[in-house]
Design a protein around this motif. Sequence first.
Motif, PDB file in Angstrom:
ATOM      1  N   UNK A  70       0.851  -1.190   0.000  1.00  7.43           N
ATOM      2  CA  UNK A  70       0.000   0.000   0.000  1.00  7.43           C
ATOM      3  C   UNK A  70       0.881   1.233   0.000  1.00  7.43           C
ATOM      4  N   UNK A  71       0.384   2.282  -0.671  1.00  7.51           N
ATOM      5  CA  UNK A  71       1.117   3.532  -0.712  1.00  7.51           C
ATOM      6  C   UNK A  71       1.034   4.282   0.607  1.00  7.51           C
ATOM      7  N   UNK A  72       1.830   5.331   0.762  1.00 13.17           N
ATOM      8  CA  UNK A  72       1.911   6.058   2.036  1.00 13.17           C
ATOM      9  C   UNK A  72       0.649   6.828   2.392  1.00 13.17           C
ATOM     10  N   UNK A  73      -0.243   7.048   1.416  1.00 13.90           N
ATOM     11  CA  UNK A  73      -1.449   7.828   1.705  1.00 13.90           C
ATOM     12  C   UNK A  73      -2.638   6.956   2.099  1.00 13.90           C
ATOM     13  N   UNK A  74      -2.487   5.631   2.108  1.00 11.60           N
ATOM     14  CA  UNK A  74      -3.580   4.747   2.525  1.00 11.60           C
ATOM     15  C   UNK A  74      -3.695   4.768   4.047  1.00 11.60           C
ATOM     16  N   UNK A  75      -4.924   4.955   4.546  1.00 14.31           N
ATOM     17  CA  UNK A  75      -5.114   5.064   6.000  1.00 14.31           C
ATOM     18  C   UNK A  75      -5.847   3.870   6.593  1.00 14.31           C
ATOM     19  N   UNK A  76      -6.518   3.071   5.771  1.00 16.35           N
ATOM     20  CA  UNK A  76      -7.291   1.949   6.301  1.00 16.35           C
ATOM     21  C   UNK A  76      -6.920   0.609   5.660  1.00 16.35           C
TER      22      UNK A  76
END
Length: 362
Positions: A70-76
């Motif tokens: 997952x990229x760094x901007x994924x939060x969930x």
Amino acid sequence: MRAAVLTQFGAPLTVREVPDPDAGGGEVVVEVLAANVAPYAAEVFSGKRKYPLVPPVVPGVGGVGRILHVGPDATRLRVGDLVWCDSTVRSRDDALTPDITLQGWSSRGEGGARLAEYLHDGAFAELMRVPTENVFPLPAAAGEDPARWAALTVHTISYGGLLAGGLAAGETLLVSGATGNLGSSAVAVAFAMGAGRVVAPGRNKAALDLLADRFGPRLRPVPLTGDEATDRAAMSAAADGPIDMVIDLLPPSAPSSASRAAAMTVREYGRVVLMGGVGMLGGDDLALPYPWIMRNSITVRGQWMYPRTANVGIIRLLASGALDLAPERVRPFDLNAVNDAITYAAAHGGPFDRTSLTPSAG
């Protein structure tokens, strides 16, 4: 990784080693567990449908997978999550009219083609790079039979069309093209959404019987004759009351007269959603009468694919059991048999027939 590659139109797909995808910000890499093989895939790969794919390309429209990165901007989202990957990718720089590409399959206009240059490859591969906003968590049950859950490719489209028409519980819907792969999905999804009746016209008696057996008296089959006036009268009579909404899902091979006959059964203030392929390969225009639309206050809407939120809604319908995948006939193929899968899908495009490619199996 291994992938099935379309090297040129008219040639079989070639399974070969290609570089692993590398996700940047706003992207996810997924191990592809299953991807739907459309009944018309052979027509796309032969060039008959004139889709704007640019070979060499890994085709495949959407898939069930498990997140590897997952990229760094994924939060969930988390590594290991079981997910559905939606192929309908929208540009991020125009909120009002975003350009659209169907990753690994098609695109719309110049902007969609530019988007497809970047998100070029689809789901017929062991790994796939997907925008973060196109990834949706699935219930654990999907991991037990991902080939079956790959039918999300079909059901999300029909669900999007029914949302576009504002189908409400208890209403009567007519599905034009009900005996096809996508049309039969619309029948099932409509009942899951609470439709009171569904009128199902078609020429294939066996397919009509299958729909009637599955859904009972709320399903109103109508054998078509090909005569526009006769068929319109039969469809109207079968509804046993006003038809609130018509959704057209007929393929490009269907004549516009069949779509028109179905559309003109809708009641005053009714809605018509056009979502099929009529006219894509030539033929007469739909030509709905202006006075009929105006004097009856008919809403006619075109709908290509579906909004992002439709993915959440259709997954909820499946997870709740309101939409049941169990009766569907699913034939999985591993990646090495991709061309066999394409041939099989072309011969098995009827109601609730699904062909799935399982790239990560074996």
